[in-house]
Design a protein around this motif. Structure first.
Motif, PDB file in Angstrom:
ATOM      1  N   SER A  18      -4.359  51.570  72.400  1.00 21.22           N
ATOM      2  CA  SER A  18      -5.806  51.391  72.522  1.00 21.22           C
ATOM      3  C   SER A  18      -6.526  51.904  71.281  1.00 21.22           C
ATOM      4  CB  SER A  18      -6.341  52.121  73.757  1.00 21.22           C
ATOM      5  OG  SER A  18      -5.790  51.584  74.927  1.00 21.22           O
ATOM      6  N   LEU A  19      -6.118  53.033  70.774  1.00 22.81           N
ATOM      7  CA  LEU A  19      -6.719  53.609  69.575  1.00 22.81           C
ATOM      8  C   LEU A  19      -6.505  52.690  68.376  1.00 22.81           C
ATOM      9  CD1 LEU A  19      -8.192  56.059  68.344  1.00 22.81           C
ATOM     10  CD2 LEU A  19      -5.960  57.036  67.877  1.00 22.81           C
ATOM     11  N   LEU A  20      -5.300  52.200  68.176  1.00 23.95           N
ATOM     12  CA  LEU A  20      -5.006  51.316  67.052  1.00 23.95           C
ATOM     13  C   LEU A  20      -5.771  50.000  67.176  1.00 23.95           C
ATOM     14  CD1 LEU A  20      -1.188  51.892  66.544  1.00 23.95           C
ATOM     15  CD2 LEU A  20      -3.056  52.674  65.090  1.00 23.95           C
ATOM     16  N   PHE A  21      -5.853  49.469  68.394  1.00 21.30           N
ATOM     17  CA  PHE A  21      -6.592  48.236  68.604  1.00 21.30           C
ATOM     18  C   PHE A  21      -8.076  48.441  68.280  1.00 21.30           C
ATOM     19  CE2 PHE A  21      -8.972  45.258  71.309  1.00 21.30           C
ATOM     20  CZ  PHE A  21      -8.458  44.068  70.817  1.00 21.30           C
ATOM     21  N   GLY A  22      -8.636  49.558  68.699  1.00 19.90           N
ATOM     22  CA  GLY A  22     -10.034  49.864  68.408  1.00 19.90           C
ATOM     23  C   GLY A  22     -10.288  49.987  66.909  1.00 19.90           C
ATOM     24  N   VAL A  23      -9.383  50.650  66.195  1.00 17.61           N
ATOM     25  CA  VAL A  23      -9.517  50.800  64.743  1.00 17.61           C
ATOM     26  C   VAL A  23      -9.419  49.423  64.083  1.00 17.61           C
ATOM     27  CG1 VAL A  23      -8.398  51.713  62.670  1.00 17.61           C
ATOM     28  CG2 VAL A  23      -8.757  53.196  64.656  1.00 17.61           C
ATOM     29  N   TYR A  24      -8.460  48.609  64.546  1.00 20.23           N
ATOM     30  CA  TYR A  24      -8.290  47.264  64.000  1.00 20.23           C
ATOM     31  C   TYR A  24      -9.566  46.440  64.191  1.00 20.23           C
ATOM     32  CZ  TYR A  24      -6.813  42.417  63.671  1.00 20.23           C
ATOM     33  OH  TYR A  24      -6.728  41.090  63.352  1.00 20.23           O
ATOM     34  N   ARG A  25     -10.122  46.465  65.393  1.00 24.63           N
ATOM     35  CA  ARG A  25     -11.341  45.705  65.671  1.00 24.63           C
ATOM     36  C   ARG A  25     -12.508  46.206  64.813  1.00 24.63           C
ATOM     37  NH1 ARG A  25     -12.430  41.342  68.655  1.00 24.63           N
ATOM     38  NH2 ARG A  25     -14.254  42.375  69.407  1.00 24.63           N
ATOM     39  N   PHE A  26     -12.604  47.524  64.654  1.00 23.76           N
ATOM     40  CA  PHE A  26     -13.682  48.105  63.857  1.00 23.76           C
ATOM     41  C   PHE A  26     -13.578  47.668  62.399  1.00 23.76           C
ATOM     42  CE2 PHE A  26     -15.263  51.522  61.099  1.00 23.76           C
ATOM     43  CZ  PHE A  26     -16.596  51.525  61.475  1.00 23.76           C
ATOM     44  N   LEU A  27     -12.364  47.715  61.849  1.00 22.42           N
ATOM     45  CA  LEU A  27     -12.179  47.382  60.439  1.00 22.42           C
ATOM     46  C   LEU A  27     -12.282  45.885  60.167  1.00 22.42           C
ATOM     47  CD1 LEU A  27      -9.331  49.856  59.479  1.00 22.42           C
ATOM     48  CD2 LEU A  27     -11.754  50.048  58.971  1.00 22.42           C
ATOM     49  N   ASN A  28     -12.048  45.067  61.146  1.00 23.65           N
ATOM     50  CA  ASN A  28     -12.063  43.621  60.942  1.00 23.65           C
ATOM     51  C   ASN A  28     -13.322  42.950  61.498  1.00 23.65           C
ATOM     52  OD1 ASN A  28      -9.591  43.090  59.550  1.00 23.65           O
ATOM     53  ND2 ASN A  28      -8.582  43.845  61.388  1.00 23.65           N
ATOM     54  N   THR A  29     -14.306  43.735  61.830  1.00 22.68           N
ATOM     55  CA  THR A  29     -15.566  43.171  62.288  1.00 22.68           C
ATOM     56  C   THR A  29     -16.380  42.761  61.064  1.00 22.68           C
ATOM     57  OG1 THR A  29     -15.565  44.582  64.232  1.00 22.68           O
ATOM     58  CG2 THR A  29     -17.675  43.616  63.602  1.00 22.68           C
ATOM     59  N   VAL A  30     -16.784  41.520  61.026  1.00 25.26           N
ATOM     60  CA  VAL A  30     -17.603  41.031  59.922  1.00 25.26           C
ATOM     61  C   VAL A  30     -19.048  41.424  60.214  1.00 25.26           C
ATOM     62  CG1 VAL A  30     -18.408  38.986  58.696  1.00 25.26           C
ATOM     63  CG2 VAL A  30     -16.053  39.094  59.554  1.00 25.26           C
ATOM     64  N   PRO A  31     -19.642  42.201  59.335  1.00 27.00           N
ATOM     65  CA  PRO A  31     -21.034  42.580  59.586  1.00 27.00           C
ATOM     66  C   PRO A  31     -21.929  41.348  59.555  1.00 27.00           C
ATOM     67  CG  PRO A  31     -20.343  43.325  57.407  1.00 27.00           C
ATOM     68  CD  PRO A  31     -19.140  42.723  58.078  1.00 27.00           C
TER      69      PRO A  31
END
Length: 160
Positions: A18-31
């Motif tokens: 869950s932590l890794l998935f959250g970090v992945y989603r955060f880093l790959n979110t296009v502003p």
């Protein structure tokens, strides 16, 4: 209640996933760009060879307010009052913060000017000003504009 080692490892794996998935989603979110409202460009008006930026006063409310209670206009700026039909219009200097020049216009031609119209002072009656003939628009500019730009009766007026 005591958890077994197998249950603790499972909970730990789920937590890490869950932590890794959250970090992945955060880093790959296009502003997403924030929409910025850009003001509509103000129209330009040409009198003879002089071009200036104008604010339009073409509703009864805008014409009633005009430049009252406003700070002085920047250089080469004015307010253009547009009327539905040509007629003699009356203006006053109530609540003005700076003196004005008036350019009276009919059918795209300067028909009359008034220069350096003074501010209204409370100790005197409110002075009104009007053209001697019907007009369909009038341009208010800071006092001195007419002389500085050599605006004369007969000059053509266009909105490029």
């Amino acid at each position: 209640m005591r958890l077994s080692k197998k249950s603790l490892v499972g909970i730990f794996v789920i937590f890490i996933f869950s932590l890794l998935f959250g970090v992945y989603r955060f880093l790959n979110t296009v502003p997403q760009p924030i929409p910025v409202e850009t003001p509509a460009p103000q129209p330009q008006l040409r009198i003879g060879e002089t071009v200036l930026t104008v604010e339009l006063a073409d509703t009864p409310e805008e014409r009633a307010q005009g430049l009252s209670n406003r700070q002085p206009l920047p250089p080469n700026h004015g307010m253009l009052f547009i009327f539905d039909e040509a007629q003699v219009q009356t203006f006053w200097m109530k609540d003005m913060q700076f003196p004005l020049d008036f350019v009276w216009i009919h059918a795209g031609v300067v028909i009359q000017t008034h220069e350096n119209v003074p501010l209204f002072t409370p100790s005197e009656d409110i002075q009104t000003i009007h053209a001697s003939a019907p007009i369909d628009s009038v341009l208010e500019v800071p006092a001195g504009f007419i002389a500085e730009h050599h605006i004369e009766v007969g000059d053509p007026v266009t909105i490029p």
